[in-house]
Design an enzyme around this catalytic site. Structure first.
Site, PDB file in Angstrom:
ATOM      1  N   ASP A   1       0.845  -1.195   0.000  1.00  0.00           N
ATOM      2  CA  ASP A   1       0.000   0.000   0.000  1.00  0.00           C
ATOM      3  C   ASP A   1       0.879   1.243   0.000  1.00  0.00           C
ATOM      4  O   ASP A   1       1.640   1.484   0.930  1.00  0.00           O
ATOM      5  CB  ASP A   1      -0.893  -0.007   1.248  1.00  0.00           C
ATOM      6  CG  ASP A   1      -1.799   1.208   1.309  1.00  0.00           C
ATOM      7  OD1 ASP A   1      -2.943   1.108   0.838  1.00  0.00           O
ATOM      8  OD2 ASP A   1      -1.360   2.258   1.836  1.00  0.00           O
TER       9      ASP A   1
ATOM     10  N   TYR B   1       3.081   9.752  -0.259  1.00  0.00           N
ATOM     11  CA  TYR B   1       4.217   9.170   0.455  1.00  0.00           C
ATOM     12  C   TYR B   1       5.548   9.447  -0.245  1.00  0.00           C
ATOM     13  O   TYR B   1       6.600   9.371   0.389  1.00  0.00           O
ATOM     14  CB  TYR B   1       4.057   7.645   0.585  1.00  0.00           C
ATOM     15  CG  TYR B   1       2.846   7.193   1.343  1.00  0.00           C
ATOM     16  CD1 TYR B   1       2.090   8.061   2.123  1.00  0.00           C
ATOM     17  CD2 TYR B   1       2.413   5.867   1.269  1.00  0.00           C
ATOM     18  CE1 TYR B   1       0.967   7.632   2.801  1.00  0.00           C
ATOM     19  CE2 TYR B   1       1.293   5.424   1.948  1.00  0.00           C
ATOM     20  CZ  TYR B   1       0.563   6.313   2.713  1.00  0.00           C
ATOM     21  OH  TYR B   1      -0.549   5.884   3.371  1.00  0.00           O
TER      22      TYR B   1
ATOM     23  N   LYS C   1      -2.651   5.958  -4.016  1.00  0.00           N
ATOM     24  CA  LYS C   1      -3.738   6.876  -3.679  1.00  0.00           C
ATOM     25  C   LYS C   1      -3.496   8.243  -4.297  1.00  0.00           C
ATOM     26  O   LYS C   1      -2.357   8.719  -4.372  1.00  0.00           O
ATOM     27  CB  LYS C   1      -3.881   7.028  -2.157  1.00  0.00           C
ATOM     28  CG  LYS C   1      -3.959   5.721  -1.398  1.00  0.00           C
ATOM     29  CD  LYS C   1      -4.073   5.971   0.101  1.00  0.00           C
ATOM     30  CE  LYS C   1      -3.710   4.743   0.886  1.00  0.00           C
ATOM     31  NZ  LYS C   1      -2.264   4.461   0.889  1.00  0.00           N
TER      32      LYS C   1
ATOM     33  N   HIS D   1      -7.416   9.678  -1.594  1.00  0.00           N
ATOM     34  CA  HIS D   1      -6.815   9.626  -0.261  1.00  0.00           C
ATOM     35  C   HIS D   1      -7.705  10.259   0.814  1.00  0.00           C
ATOM     36  O   HIS D   1      -7.838   9.716   1.916  1.00  0.00           O
ATOM     37  CB  HIS D   1      -5.448  10.307  -0.287  1.00  0.00           C
ATOM     38  CG  HIS D   1      -4.479   9.742   0.702  1.00  0.00           C
ATOM     39  ND1 HIS D   1      -3.127   9.666   0.469  1.00  0.00           N
ATOM     40  CD2 HIS D   1      -4.651   9.216   1.930  1.00  0.00           C
ATOM     41  CE1 HIS D   1      -2.514   9.116   1.504  1.00  0.00           C
ATOM     42  NE2 HIS D   1      -3.423   8.839   2.420  1.00  0.00           N
TER      43      HIS D   1
END
Length: 269
Positions: free
Chosen positions: A37, A42, A67, A100
């Protein structure tokens, strides 16, 4: 494996890659995890793709989620940044693409954002589309407006914040629930109730928490950079929690005081 409403299978335990090293991701795949994931937010999509290649595991066996970042809700940005994500990952497709956060304070309506995301399934570049951090009211509005039920809703969930209203709403409508922060950033490891259950069963507190998620029908995505803990967090099938244990853990609910992240109605990223 859990079947999504798109017809594809999703592993019920995955590996959260936020702040994880490439080495840790490879360790997770070697330990048997088949769900990674990640997210545009990120900044590690390249490392995720590299980990898949370095692991030697067939791409078709790895379920990859990314996401949409919060600033990319405009439909044009959805398409452009998704293409960039695929390029960064070095993959031809992702198994799941999530919004997200709903970001209701934005000028862009999350219904329009989701509609643009659905287009990505038409050529197979996204095998399924879902959301993250959506409330029941936001989900219902999305379903009513588009006629499509999201495949997944990834939400904050742990013993101090079971988030049962959202979980129940989703499961009644065939939306798979996935827990982020399933171990509550480890700050619940010393809880007396969890510790007693773990000691009695001869497992770790983390294993107890993760088993609680699985028995509630929730997909969990724990994080770690320790190969030992990565392996242990997936070793969840040699024991079960009885009804008393399940109830005792759920009773740790602190309501809104237990929430670690933002609230979907007000979060602005």
């Amino acid at each position: 494996m859990i079947e999504l409403n798109s017809g594809i299978q999703m592993p019920e335990i995955g590996f959260g890659t936020g702040k994880a090293t490439t080495e840790a991701m490879v360790s997770a795949l070697h330990a048997g995890y088949r769900l990674l994931d990640t997210a545009q937010m990120y900044g590690n999509e390249a490392e995720v793709g590299e980990a898949v290649r370095l692991s030697g595991v067939d791409r078709a066996e790895v379920f990859v989620t990314t996401k949409l970042n919060n600033g990319n809700h405009d439909p044009v940005a959805v398409r452009e940044t998704f293409a960039t994500s695929l390029q960064t990952l070095g993959l031809d497709y992702v198994d799941l693409f999530l919004m997200h956060w709903p970001m209701p304070m934005l000028d862009v309506d999350y219904v329009d954002t989701f509609t643009a995301m659905l287009e990505l399934t038409e050529d197979g570049r996204a095998r399924a589309v879902g959301v993250s951090n959506f409330t029941p009211a936001q989900l219902q509005r999305l379903i009513d407006a588009t006629g499509v039920t999201p495949a997944v809703n990834q939400i904050e969930m742990h013993p101090y914040f079971p988030n049962d209203e959202v979980r129940t709403f989703c499961q009644e409508r065939g939306i798979v629930v996935q827990a982020w922060s399933p171990l509550a950033r480890t700050d619940q490891f010393g809880d007396a109730v969890l510790t007693e259950i773990a000691q009695r069963l001869g497992v770790s507190t983390a294993q107890v928490m993760l088993r609680w998620h699985l028995q509630r029908g929730v997909i969990a995505i724990p994080k770690s950079n320790s190969a030992e803990r990565i392996a242990m967090n997936r070793d969840l099938y040699g024991f079960e929690l009885d009804a008393h244990d399940m109830a005792a853990i759920t009773a740790l609910d602190k309501g809104e005081d237990g929430r670690r992240g933002g609230h979907p109605d007000t979060f602005t990223g």
